[in-house]
Design an enzyme around this catalytic site. Structure first.
Site, PDB file in Angstrom:
ATOM      1  N   CYS A  29       0.840  -1.211   0.000  1.00 61.18           N
ATOM      2  CA  CYS A  29       0.000   0.000   0.000  1.00 61.18           C
ATOM      3  C   CYS A  29       0.871   1.256   0.000  1.00 61.18           C
ATOM      4  O   CYS A  29       1.010   1.941  -0.993  1.00 61.18           O
ATOM      5  CB  CYS A  29      -0.912   0.025   1.236  1.00 61.18           C
ATOM      6  SG  CYS A  29      -1.907  -1.416   1.429  1.00 61.18           S
TER       7      CYS A  29
HETATM    8  N1  SAJ Z   1       6.025   2.344   8.828  1.00 62.70           N
HETATM    9  C1  SAJ Z   1       7.022   3.161   9.331  1.00 62.70           C
HETATM   10  N2  SAJ Z   1       6.686   4.119  10.239  1.00 62.70           N
HETATM   11  C2  SAJ Z   1       5.398   4.298  10.645  1.00 62.70           C
HETATM   12  C3  SAJ Z   1       4.392   3.454  10.115  1.00 62.70           C
HETATM   13  C4  SAJ Z   1       4.720   2.479   9.212  1.00 62.70           C
HETATM   14  O1  SAJ Z   1       8.187   3.025   8.976  1.00 62.70           O
HETATM   15  O2  SAJ Z   1       5.151   5.167  11.483  1.00 62.70           O
HETATM   16  C5  SAJ Z   1       6.365   1.334   7.825  1.00 62.70           C
HETATM   17  C6  SAJ Z   1       5.975  -0.065   8.253  1.00 62.70           C
HETATM   18  O3  SAJ Z   1       7.030  -0.678   8.947  1.00 62.70           O
HETATM   19  C7  SAJ Z   1       5.724  -0.750   6.908  1.00 62.70           C
HETATM   20  C8  SAJ Z   1       5.193   0.380   6.029  1.00 62.70           C
HETATM   21  O4  SAJ Z   1       5.610   1.601   6.667  1.00 62.70           O
HETATM   22  O5  SAJ Z   1       6.916  -1.226   6.359  1.00 62.70           O
HETATM   23  C9  SAJ Z   1       3.686   0.358   5.881  1.00 62.70           C
HETATM   24  O6  SAJ Z   1       3.189   0.284   7.167  1.00 62.70           O
HETATM   25  P1  SAJ Z   1       1.608   0.376   7.467  1.00 62.70           P
HETATM   26  O7  SAJ Z   1       1.393   0.297   8.920  1.00 62.70           O
HETATM   27  O8  SAJ Z   1       1.054   1.541   6.744  1.00 62.70           O
HETATM   28  O9  SAJ Z   1       1.081  -1.000   6.903  1.00 62.70           O
HETATM   29  P2  SAJ Z   1       0.272  -1.325   5.610  1.00 62.70           P
HETATM   30  O10 SAJ Z   1       1.071  -1.184   4.390  1.00 62.70           O
HETATM   31  O11 SAJ Z   1      -0.362  -2.626   5.877  1.00 62.70           O
HETATM   32  O12 SAJ Z   1      -0.780  -0.176   5.570  1.00 62.70           O
HETATM   33  C10 SAJ Z   1      -2.112  -0.440   5.803  1.00 62.70           C
HETATM   34  C11 SAJ Z   1      -2.766   0.531   4.896  1.00 62.70           C
HETATM   35  N3  SAJ Z   1      -4.036   0.041   4.607  1.00 62.70           N
HETATM   36  C12 SAJ Z   1      -4.474   0.156   3.316  1.00 62.70           C
HETATM   37  O13 SAJ Z   1      -3.891   0.798   2.491  1.00 62.70           O
HETATM   38  C13 SAJ Z   1      -5.705  -0.527   2.990  1.00 62.70           C
HETATM   39  C14 SAJ Z   1      -2.776   1.911   5.476  1.00 62.70           C
HETATM   40  O14 SAJ Z   1      -3.756   2.703   4.825  1.00 62.70           O
HETATM   41  C15 SAJ Z   1      -3.089   1.919   6.924  1.00 62.70           C
HETATM   42  O15 SAJ Z   1      -2.958   3.245   7.410  1.00 62.70           O
HETATM   43  C16 SAJ Z   1      -2.114   1.047   7.648  1.00 62.70           C
HETATM   44  O16 SAJ Z   1      -2.395  -0.251   7.154  1.00 62.70           O
HETATM   45  C17 SAJ Z   1      -2.309   1.090   9.146  1.00 62.70           C
HETATM   46  O17 SAJ Z   1      -2.955   2.027   9.613  1.00 62.70           O
HETATM   47  O18 SAJ Z   1      -1.770   0.225   9.817  1.00 62.70           O
END
Ligand code: SAJ
Length: 428
Positions: free
Chosen positions: A264
């Site tokens: 995403c």
């Molecule tokens: N990450 C960071 N720092 C942060 C948050 C995340 O480095 O503060 C990294 C994570 O380690 C990962 C990547 O970014 O490698 C993405 O992390 P994520 O928590 O956003 O996980 P995703 O990709 O599963 O994102 C999903 C997304 N959902 C959809 O797109 C349907 C996103 O919109 C959500 O905000 C996110 O989940 C969530 O809230 O956990």
């Protein structure tokens, strides 16, 4: 009274987006078919076995065989609603790859029936529904608004999130026609216990998802840049973000790390960058954010290099243990994972790599965390899986680990340093 004929729904794509949706529609009284390419998964689902190991909440419903899975698009012929939940990856040049959406649209048009509603849930940039999908669906002479409806309802599944799921996450729907928007909203309102917002048009619906995820990407890039700056200023960025997060309004904490992975956040910004470029606008800020986030794996390797230098150790020939292959904690998904980029960089520098991820035994070089520690002089925590969080620093000492690079700022810095181990976090 005559029993209302059950409306029929076909979901194309039975991954972490399509399968929960198909199950929910079936539980809400629809007759549901699922279409997917993977024959093994199809057979498992038709035997009542859940193919999504990260979502055990589906086990019971799938065991009841509520949905009929197939590799053929045939069931579309008898469906009232067709929902596309296929992946939208990027290619090695970070260009959007719409192949799965295009092949799903071609599968649909061969079976499209008058009066059907086609909904795209896959993440796509503004314009794709009207410029890519619609021409395919109208290629046999049928007309949107007259013979069928086309809507977009961007998926919002968050893998591993136990609080927010397909049932209770609010949704946005947009369509090419008003009637299409009303029909799509009616469908989602019949299965969700959450708000369903009707957008001005299908383009606004496409843009909604893209800005949700670019919002996240730029905020993560912001703290990743802060981490680099605070590293030279000798300030603990993690502590500062926690401090700022005590402000109950107008601040949303994000955290620096080894990198941004997943299907995403690491991908969606490129959709908007590319679409806007084609229309003559250059998203400098989004591109810079992507550049900063893509730089974090090599920044993590630089931190390792400087930590080993303190001990007069080179990277070449040193045994380095990588804890975690998944792109985020407590899921088994390696797509765009920063760990893989770190491993590639270390291999280029001649390091001896050990890997352990409990979600990927098949890709781990050691059977357990202990064995990985035993075989490593330096450790990089690349994924903050719950299995790694309570590691006792004395274990590190016992296994003679000399350097810890905490790629998720998840461990206790002082406790590790008290064992005489060199500790470096990302921005701390
Ligand atoms: N990450 C960071 N720092 C942060 C948050 C995340 O480095 O503060 C990294 C994570 O380690 C990962 C990547 O970014 O490698 C993405 O992390 P994520 O928590 O956003 O996980 P995703 O990709 O599963 O994102 C999903 C997304 N959902 C959809 O797109 C349907 C996103 O919109 C959500 O905000 C996110 O989940 C969530 O809230 O956990």
């Amino acid at each position: 009274m005559k029993k209302r004929k059950k409306e029929v729904v076909t979901v194309v794509g039975l991954g972490y987006v399509g399968l929960p949706l198909a199950v929910l529609a079936a539980e809400r009284g629809y007759r549901v078919f699922g279409v997917a390419r993977n024959k093994r998964n199809i057979n498992m689902l038709n035997r009542g076995v859940n193919t999504l190991k990260d979502d055990p909440s589906l086990d019971k419903a799938i065991a009841k065989k509520l949905i009929k899975a197939t590799t053929s698009y045939e069931p579309i012929r008898k469906s009232d609603i067709v929902i596309v939940c296929v992946p939208t990856p990027i290619d090695e040049f970070y260009n959007p790859d719409l192949t799965p959406v295009i092949s799903a649209s071609k599968g649909i048009v061969r079976n499209l029936k008058k009066g059907q509603l086609v909904i795209i849930e896959s993440t796509i940039n503004p314009g794709v529904c009207e410029e890519v999908v619609l021409p395919i669906l109208e290629s046999t002479g049928k007309k949107v608004g007259k013979d069928f409806e086309l809507a977009h309802c961007p998926e919002r599944i968050d893998p591993g999130n136990v609080k927010w799921n397909v049932r209770n996450i609010p949704r946005c729907v947009g369509s090419v026609t008003k009637k299409g928007a009303v029909r799509a909203a009616k469908f989602y309102r019949s299965i969700l216990s959450a708000e369903v917002r009707v957008m001005k048009s299908i383009k606004e619906a496409e843009a909604t998802k893209i800005i949700e995820n670019t919002f996240r990407d730029i905020n993560i890039a912001y703290v990743n840049e802060l981490a680099k700056s605070f590293d030279v200023l000798g300030i603990d960025v993690y502590d500062v973000i926690q401090g700022a997060a005590t402000k109950p309004f107008a601040f949303m904490p994000h955290y620096p790390s080894v990198g941004v992975g997943g299907h995403c956040i690491a991908v969606d910004p490129y959709y908007l960058i590319e679409r806007a470029r084609k229309a003559g606008f250059d998203h400098k800020f989004l591109k810079l954010a992507r550049e900063i986030n893509n730089s974090m794996p090599s920044y993590t390797v630089e931190k390792l290099q400087s930590a080993l230098n303190e001990l007069g150790l080179p990277i070449k020939g040193t045994k380095i243990g990588i804890l975690g292959l998944s792109y985020k904690a407590n899921v088994g998904d390696m797509r765009e994972s920063p760990s893989r980029k770190v491993i590639a960089l270390l291999k280029d520098l001649g390091a001896k790599i050990e890997v352990f991820d409990p979600y990927f035994p098949e890709f781990s070089t050691t059977k357990s965390l202990q064995v990985c520690l035993q075989n490593s002089q330096a450790i990089i925590l690349a994924t903050n899986h719950r299995e790694f969080l309570n590691l006792n620093p004395k274990e590190l000492k016992k296994h003679k680990v000399k350097v810890v690079i905490d790629g998720k700022n998840a461990w206790n810095k002082e406790a590790i340093q008290n064992q005489g181990i060199v500790y470096k976090g990302i921005g701390r």
